[in-house]
Design an enzyme around this catalytic site. Sequence first.
Site, PDB file in Angstrom:
ATOM      1  N   SER A  12       0.902  -0.816  -0.138  1.00 15.29           N
ATOM      2  CA  SER A  12      -0.258  -0.376   0.013  1.00 15.29           C
ATOM      3  C   SER A  12       0.814   1.129  -0.157  1.00 15.29           C
ATOM      4  CB  SER A  12      -1.038   0.159   1.022  1.00 15.29           C
ATOM      5  OG  SER A  12      -1.587   1.309   1.137  1.00 15.29           O
ATOM      6  N   TYR A  35      -2.611   0.441  10.243  1.00 11.42           N
ATOM      7  CA  TYR A  35      -2.702   0.109   8.667  1.00 11.42           C
ATOM      8  C   TYR A  35      -1.312  -0.332   7.795  1.00 11.42           C
ATOM      9  CZ  TYR A  35      -3.988  -0.361   3.498  1.00 11.42           C
ATOM     10  OH  TYR A  35      -4.038  -1.380   2.530  1.00 11.42           O
ATOM     11  N   LYS A  50     -18.137  -0.942   1.268  1.00 10.44           N
ATOM     12  CA  LYS A  50     -17.404  -0.926   1.920  1.00 10.44           C
ATOM     13  C   LYS A  50     -17.059   0.184   2.899  1.00 10.44           C
ATOM     14  CE  LYS A  50     -12.770  -0.758   0.186  1.00 10.44           C
ATOM     15  NZ  LYS A  50     -12.339  -0.913   0.919  1.00 10.44           N
TER      16      LYS A  50
END
Length: 321
Positions: A114, A141, A178
């Site tokens: 990411s 994250y 989402k």
Amino acid sequence: MIIVTGAAGFIGSCLIARLNELNFNYIIAVDDFSFPAKNKNLEGKKIKERVERTELATWLDQHYREVEFFFHIGARTDTTEFDKSIFDELNVNYSKMVWQKCIDYQIPLVYASSAATYGLGELGYDDNESQIPNLKPLNPYGDSKNDFDIWALQQEEKPFFWAGLKFFNVYGPNEYHKGRMASVIWHAFNQISEKGSLRLFKSHKPEYADGEQMRDFIYVKDLISVCVFLMEHRKNSGIYNLGTGIARSFNALGTSTFVAMNKPVQINYIDTPVDIRDTYQYFTEANMSKLRSIGYEDPFFTLEAGVKDYVQNYLIPGKYW
């Protein structure tokens, strides 16, 4: 057979759609299938077998001879979750298991990293592997994705081909489930449909005007094209950026959505929520020279073209890919 983890999610289901279009129909779909909101993402797709996420290691030990490629797309991606143990389990340790199985059974691997690993971009957005240990992500994250990248680079044993892809801001069909973590375009479409106007975050930095925060937005169809290219290429292992290489403003994104919906532009600005304000990225832009250097030549969708395709061919009719 091709394994896809995160198969019922946004990017995983789009990858399966493209693989089916290319006549790859022996797909092993791996996910936590207890979330019914994601089930529609797999309707109509050609899948050989569904495997629960917790059963994958055992399944691989029994069926590895039939597996030709592994796409590890699944992850916990909630940037507002701050329980590090969840990310350690789902993003780091699970990925280590996948990595080791790909070594043991000689399976080529593409996994999702990411752009959250870049933090505030203090070191830029170059996919230079020597800089990865120095990056400073802004949340657990991002930490988990960077932790695994660092671990992978440190390993003496690696899959015979592997690639980690630093996804930038991905948008496109199949993200209906989402909620807060869906793309700004998805939220924009819904706001404009309901109220005729769009709310964007104010800037809390004087060097950026409201709505002029910039991100590298990549249409999911481009992301999937790169995944397929790497599956066919199978050389030049390493970690790669996956954006377009061009940062665009949220104002441009909003305007593109109004235009695609054939509605007049009306943008208002609200304060950035306090829980994400301190970790909010004001600028991201992928350096894409490394991927280009190994032979990927396809052009990327412009923001305007990607938004138009997404809005007119998926969001307005309520279709999935």
